[in-house]
Design an enzyme around this catalytic site. Structure first.
Site, PDB file in Angstrom:
ATOM      1  CB  CYS A  71      -0.991  -0.059   1.165  1.00 17.01           C
ATOM      2  SG  CYS A  71      -2.360   1.085   0.969  1.00 17.01           S
ATOM      3  CG  HIS A 124      -3.365  -3.309   4.509  1.00 14.95           C
ATOM      4  ND1 HIS A 124      -2.123  -2.823   4.813  1.00 14.95           N
ATOM      5  CD2 HIS A 124      -4.008  -2.302   3.863  1.00 14.95           C
ATOM      6  CE1 HIS A 124      -2.021  -1.573   4.385  1.00 14.95           C
ATOM      7  NE2 HIS A 124      -3.151  -1.240   3.800  1.00 14.95           N
TER       8      HIS A 124
HETATM    9  N1  LIG Z   1      -3.118   1.810   3.720  1.00 22.22           N
HETATM   10  C1  LIG Z   1      -2.186   2.627   3.296  1.00 22.22           C
HETATM   11  O1  LIG Z   1      -1.006   2.306   3.337  1.00 22.22           O
HETATM   12  C2  LIG Z   1      -2.625   3.979   2.826  1.00 22.22           C
HETATM   13  C3  LIG Z   1      -1.653   4.614   1.880  1.00 22.22           C
HETATM   14  C4  LIG Z   1      -1.980   6.052   1.573  1.00 22.22           C
HETATM   15  N2  LIG Z   1      -1.799   6.864   2.752  1.00 22.22           N
HETATM   16  C5  LIG Z   1      -3.359   6.190   0.970  1.00 22.22           C
HETATM   17  O2  LIG Z   1      -4.304   6.496   1.687  1.00 22.22           O
HETATM   18  O3  LIG Z   1      -3.522   5.983  -0.213  1.00 22.22           O
END
Ligand SMILES: NC(=O)CC[C@H](N)C(=O)O
Length: 258
Positions: A107, A211
């Protein structure tokens, strides 16, 4: 200083060396439990009699370039920016990747590994340029289950994870998607056949929006990474059955059939 967290794995023979698994910046890229990916790798190695050690690489540590495999997790926009800034000024990961060492990136890390990403405030942040990818806010956040068909050679089983991101990612020609979305949003961009792409693969990097931790839900992906780290074929790894994983997968994959 990096600190090793022993996986309490005995050497089964003196000729075997310890598999060293690096977790990059868990204090800023660990808010979604993605550090669990390293635990899964260590445990799947241990159950095959292979010694494994997890090494946490902190914000003040130089990233060592000689570990066998690396993982990086997700994070909030502010944490992600701190990670991007640190890694732009540390060439250890680049050297490791140039040497072909596998990296699993989740992510926020997928976004940081790209050329640049734009965060929720519209600020464009320079990435590491290790993935041919750019990321922009999608408008609404993607939150929920994500199921994909794998597009990476060696993977045959559906991939399942949980996504929670505001950014949508476009891949350039040097990166390939990890999979095609069956349920959920993934990268939120379409391939030429109209399927939504998920994740990015380039060189020894496997990056995904999933995740879970993703490796707890997808043992085949964990084993592919282990096999690459050990320099063997996936088929050469002895099967490992962890109680509950089949049921977990069946429950999570059911969303794509509903
Ligand atoms: N879950 C995350 O790692 C989020 C990544 C990033 N901050 C987004 O919102 O796209």
């Amino acid at each position: 200083m990096t600190h090793a967290e022993s996986a309490q794995v005995p050497h089964t023979s003196s000729s075997e060396s310890t598999l060293r698994i690096g977790v990059i910046l868990p204090e800023v890229l660990g808010t979604y439990g993605d550090t669990g990916n390293a635990v899964v790798l260590a445990e799947r190695a241990r159950r095959r009699g292979i010694a494994a050690e997890i090494i946490h690489i902190g914000i003040d540590d130089a990233v060592p370039d000689s570990l066998d495999i690396y993982t990086m997790g997700g994070g909030e926009d502010i944490a992600q920016e701190i990670a991007a800034s640190k890694l732009r000024n540390d060439s250890g990961l680049v050297r490791a990747l140039n040497a072909g060492r596998p990296l699993l990136a989740i992510c926020a890390s997928l976004q940081v590994l790209g050329h640049w990403y734009e965060d929720a405030r519209g600020q464009q942040v320079s990435g590491l340029g290790l993935l041919d990818a750019t990321t922009r806010p999608q408008g609404a956040r993607s939150i929920g289950e994500l199921v994909c068909e794998p597009a990476l050679e060696g993977l045959t089983e559906l991939l399942t994870g949980f996504e929670n991101h505001g950014g949508g990612t476009t891949l350039g020609p040097d990166a390939r998607p990890l999979g095609r979305v069956r349920f959920g949003n993934g990268n939120t961009t379409l391939d030429i056949e109209g399927a939504t792409q998920e994740g990015a693969v380039q060189g020894s990097i496997i990056a995904t929006y999933m995740h879970g931790p993703v490796l707890a839900r997808n043992p085949q992906l964990a084993d592919l990474l282990l096999a690459r780290a050990m320099g063997v074929e996936l088929a050469a790894l002895a099967p490992v059955e962890i109680p509950g994983v089949k049921q977990l997968r069946a429950e999570r994959l059911a969303v794509a059939r509903s």
